[in-house]
Write a protein that holds these residues in place. Structure first.
Motif, mmCIF file in Angstrom:
data_model
loop_
_atom_site.group_PDB
_atom_site.id
_atom_site.type_symbol
_atom_site.label_atom_id
_atom_site.label_comp_id
_atom_site.label_asym_id
_atom_site.label_seq_id
_atom_site.Cartn_x
_atom_site.Cartn_y
_atom_site.Cartn_z
ATOM 1 N N VAL A 1 0.835 -1.202 0.000
ATOM 2 C CA VAL A 1 0.000 0.000 0.000
ATOM 3 C C VAL A 1 0.869 1.251 0.000
ATOM 4 O O VAL A 1 0.626 2.201 -0.754
ATOM 5 C CB VAL A 1 -0.954 0.009 1.213
ATOM 6 N N THR A 2 1.904 1.260 0.823
ATOM 7 C CA THR A 2 2.778 2.437 0.923
ATOM 8 C C THR A 2 3.411 2.766 -0.413
ATOM 9 O O THR A 2 3.404 3.923 -0.844
ATOM 10 C CB THR A 2 3.880 2.192 1.973
ATOM 11 N N HIS A 3 3.942 1.766 -1.085
ATOM 12 C CA HIS A 3 4.624 2.011 -2.340
ATOM 13 C C HIS A 3 3.657 2.378 -3.466
ATOM 14 O O HIS A 3 3.959 3.246 -4.292
ATOM 15 C CB HIS A 3 5.470 0.797 -2.728
ATOM 16 N N GLU B 1 4.967 31.629 -13.619
ATOM 17 C CA GLU B 1 4.308 32.495 -12.640
ATOM 18 C C GLU B 1 3.679 31.617 -11.566
ATOM 19 O O GLU B 1 2.990 30.653 -11.874
ATOM 20 C CB GLU B 1 3.218 33.333 -13.322
ATOM 21 N N GLY B 2 3.934 31.952 -10.310
ATOM 22 C CA GLY B 2 3.361 31.153 -9.231
ATOM 23 C C GLY B 2 4.220 29.952 -8.893
ATOM 24 O O GLY B 2 5.362 29.823 -9.338
ATOM 25 N N GLY B 3 3.652 29.046 -8.115
ATOM 26 C CA GLY B 3 4.435 27.917 -7.619
ATOM 27 C C GLY B 3 4.242 26.621 -8.372
ATOM 28 O O GLY B 3 4.684 25.571 -7.893
ATOM 29 N N TRP B 4 3.620 26.666 -9.565
ATOM 30 C CA TRP B 4 3.336 25.409 -10.252
ATOM 31 C C TRP B 4 4.568 24.592 -10.645
ATOM 32 O O TRP B 4 4.474 23.362 -10.710
ATOM 33 C CB TRP B 4 2.431 25.628 -11.467
ATOM 34 N N PRO B 5 5.746 25.202 -10.911
ATOM 35 C CA PRO B 5 6.892 24.345 -11.262
ATOM 36 C C PRO B 5 7.241 23.321 -10.182
ATOM 37 O O PRO B 5 7.700 22.216 -10.490
ATOM 38 C CB PRO B 5 8.032 25.347 -11.463
ATOM 39 N N ASP B 6 7.025 23.657 -8.897
ATOM 40 C CA ASP B 6 7.341 22.700 -7.836
ATOM 41 C C ASP B 6 6.487 21.446 -7.948
ATOM 42 O O ASP B 6 6.967 20.334 -7.726
ATOM 43 C CB ASP B 6 7.121 23.335 -6.463
ATOM 44 N N ALA B 7 5.206 21.622 -8.275
ATOM 45 C CA ALA B 7 4.318 20.470 -8.389
ATOM 46 C C ALA B 7 4.577 19.682 -9.665
ATOM 47 O O ALA B 7 4.497 18.455 -9.682
ATOM 48 C CB ALA B 7 2.862 20.935 -8.341
ATOM 49 N N VAL B 8 4.892 20.385 -10.748
ATOM 50 C CA VAL B 8 5.042 19.735 -12.052
ATOM 51 C C VAL B 8 6.398 19.074 -12.207
ATOM 52 O O VAL B 8 6.510 17.962 -12.738
ATOM 53 C CB VAL B 8 4.811 20.749 -13.193
ATOM 54 N N PHE B 9 7.449 19.739 -11.743
ATOM 55 C CA PHE B 9 8.807 19.253 -11.975
ATOM 56 C C PHE B 9 9.468 18.643 -10.745
ATOM 57 O O PHE B 9 10.486 17.980 -10.866
ATOM 58 C CB PHE B 9 9.703 20.398 -12.467
ATOM 59 N N GLY B 10 8.943 18.890 -9.566
ATOM 60 C CA GLY B 10 9.580 18.412 -8.343
ATOM 61 C C GLY B 10 8.684 17.457 -7.599
ATOM 62 O O GLY B 10 7.467 17.630 -7.537
ATOM 63 N N PHE B 11 9.272 16.412 -7.041
ATOM 64 C CA PHE B 11 8.533 15.429 -6.267
ATOM 65 C C PHE B 11 9.189 15.342 -4.904
ATOM 66 O O PHE B 11 10.323 14.906 -4.789
ATOM 67 C CB PHE B 11 8.539 14.065 -6.952
ATOM 68 N N GLU B 12 8.464 15.748 -3.868
ATOM 69 C CA GLU B 12 9.085 15.842 -2.549
ATOM 70 C C GLU B 12 8.963 14.571 -1.732
ATOM 71 O O GLU B 12 9.630 14.413 -0.729
ATOM 72 C CB GLU B 12 8.474 17.007 -1.762
ATOM 73 N N THR B 13 8.068 13.663 -2.143
ATOM 74 C CA THR B 13 7.926 12.426 -1.377
ATOM 75 C C THR B 13 7.867 11.240 -2.305
ATOM 76 O O THR B 13 7.367 11.326 -3.411
ATOM 77 C CB THR B 13 6.636 12.436 -0.533
ATOM 78 N N GLY B 14 8.420 10.148 -1.846
ATOM 79 C CA GLY B 14 8.269 8.883 -2.564
ATOM 80 C C GLY B 14 9.143 8.695 -3.767
ATOM 81 O O GLY B 14 9.006 7.722 -4.476
ATOM 82 N N SER B 15 10.079 9.629 -4.057
ATOM 83 C CA SER B 15 10.913 9.454 -5.238
ATOM 84 C C SER B 15 11.702 8.164 -5.128
ATOM 85 O O SER B 15 12.357 7.895 -4.136
ATOM 86 C CB SER B 15 11.863 10.633 -5.389
ATOM 87 N N ARG B 16 11.635 7.354 -6.205
ATOM 88 C CA ARG B 16 12.222 6.013 -6.177
ATOM 89 C C ARG B 16 11.803 5.306 -4.901
ATOM 90 O O ARG B 16 12.569 4.613 -4.263
ATOM 91 C CB ARG B 16 13.745 6.089 -6.298
ATOM 92 N N LEU B 17 10.560 5.582 -4.507
ATOM 93 C CA LEU B 17 9.951 4.967 -3.341
ATOM 94 C C LEU B 17 10.725 5.303 -2.075
ATOM 95 O O LEU B 17 10.856 4.500 -1.182
ATOM 96 C CB LEU B 17 9.857 3.442 -3.531
ATOM 97 N N GLY B 18 11.199 6.576 -1.970
ATOM 98 C CA GLY B 18 11.822 6.915 -0.707
ATOM 99 C C GLY B 18 12.549 8.244 -0.629
ATOM 100 O O GLY B 18 12.461 8.918 0.371
ATOM 101 N N THR B 19 13.269 8.670 -1.647
ATOM 102 C CA THR B 19 14.108 9.839 -1.527
ATOM 103 C C THR B 19 13.553 11.018 -2.294
ATOM 104 O O THR B 19 12.723 10.881 -3.170
ATOM 105 C CB THR B 19 15.528 9.547 -2.060
ATOM 106 N N ASP B 20 14.026 12.222 -1.939
ATOM 107 C CA ASP B 20 13.543 13.428 -2.587
ATOM 108 C C ASP B 20 14.088 13.544 -3.999
ATOM 109 O O ASP B 20 15.165 13.071 -4.317
ATOM 110 C CB ASP B 20 13.991 14.677 -1.804
#
Length: 204
Positions: free
Chosen positions: A70-72, A174-193
């Motif tokens: 479930v976590t992964h 404009e705004g903060g959308w690049p963080d959501a579109v290009f950056g993944f703060e959780t779960g990268s390769r199921l663990g790292t930023d």
């Protein structure tokens, strides 16, 4: 069967045909060298591909416990859903303000996001069911769903990169959308930023 939600043949033809890109273009903004937005999009898609490959590998080899499964699954689903939400609410909104002629293209991409969202909901349901009854058949159901999702993702990513590339490189975000579109703060390769931005960052 949820595999029926794969992109229809006509739409697959519409999505396909992306030509390989040459060396990444680099834009200069305010004296700083940053990776062009089209390249950042390609890198983000590459990271999402790696994540789903990691998840499918785990299903095939590790026989994860119910909680681990479930976590992964949720980590990947959350990353892809966040990426598409950032596009729908930020990137596409800005793009349409500056390029209203791309309204039909954006509408097709949003339609794809709805299709993918439905598949992700099914993956979440199957993962929860597998946690309650962690048997090989439950994991096989998830694997089949992920196989179908990969086909849809590849078609969608190729089309998106092909039709948005040049337009993206003309945007000043404009705004903060690049963080959501290009950056993944959780779960990268199921663990790292994982985060993209400056030239040379990220993978691919």
């Amino acid at each position: 069967c949820w595999l029926q939600h794969r992109v229809p043949v006509a739409d697959r033809a519409r999505h396909g045909g992306a030509e390989p890109k040459g060396p990444p273009s680099v834009a200069s903004r305010n004296g700083d060298r940053v990776t062009a937005l089209s390249r950042q999009l390609s890198q983000a898609h590459g990271e999402l591909r790696r994540r789903i490959d990691d998840l499918r590998t785990r299903l095939g080899q590790d026989r994860p416990s119910g909680d681990s499964l479930v976590t992964h699954c949720l980590a990947f689903c959350s990353a892809l859903a966040s990426h598409h939400q950032g596009e729908d609410e930020g990137l596409f909104a800005q793009l349409l303000r500056e390029r209203p002629d791309m309204a039909a293209t954006v509408a097709k991409l949003v339609e794809d996001h709805g299709l993918i969202s439905a598949i992700l909901a099914r993956v979440r349901e199957l993962a929860a069911a597998a946690a309650a009854s962690p048997v090989p058949a439950a994991q096989a159901d998830i694997r089949r769903e992920l196989d179908g999702l990969v086909a849809v993702m590849e078609s969608h990513f190729a089309y998106e990169e092909r039709v948005l590339g040049r337009a993206l490189d003309g945007l000043a975000p404009e705004g903060g959308w690049p963080d959501a579109v290009f950056g993944f703060e959780t779960g990268s390769r199921l663990g790292t930023d994982f985060r993209l931005g400056a030239a040379g960052d990220g993978a691919d």
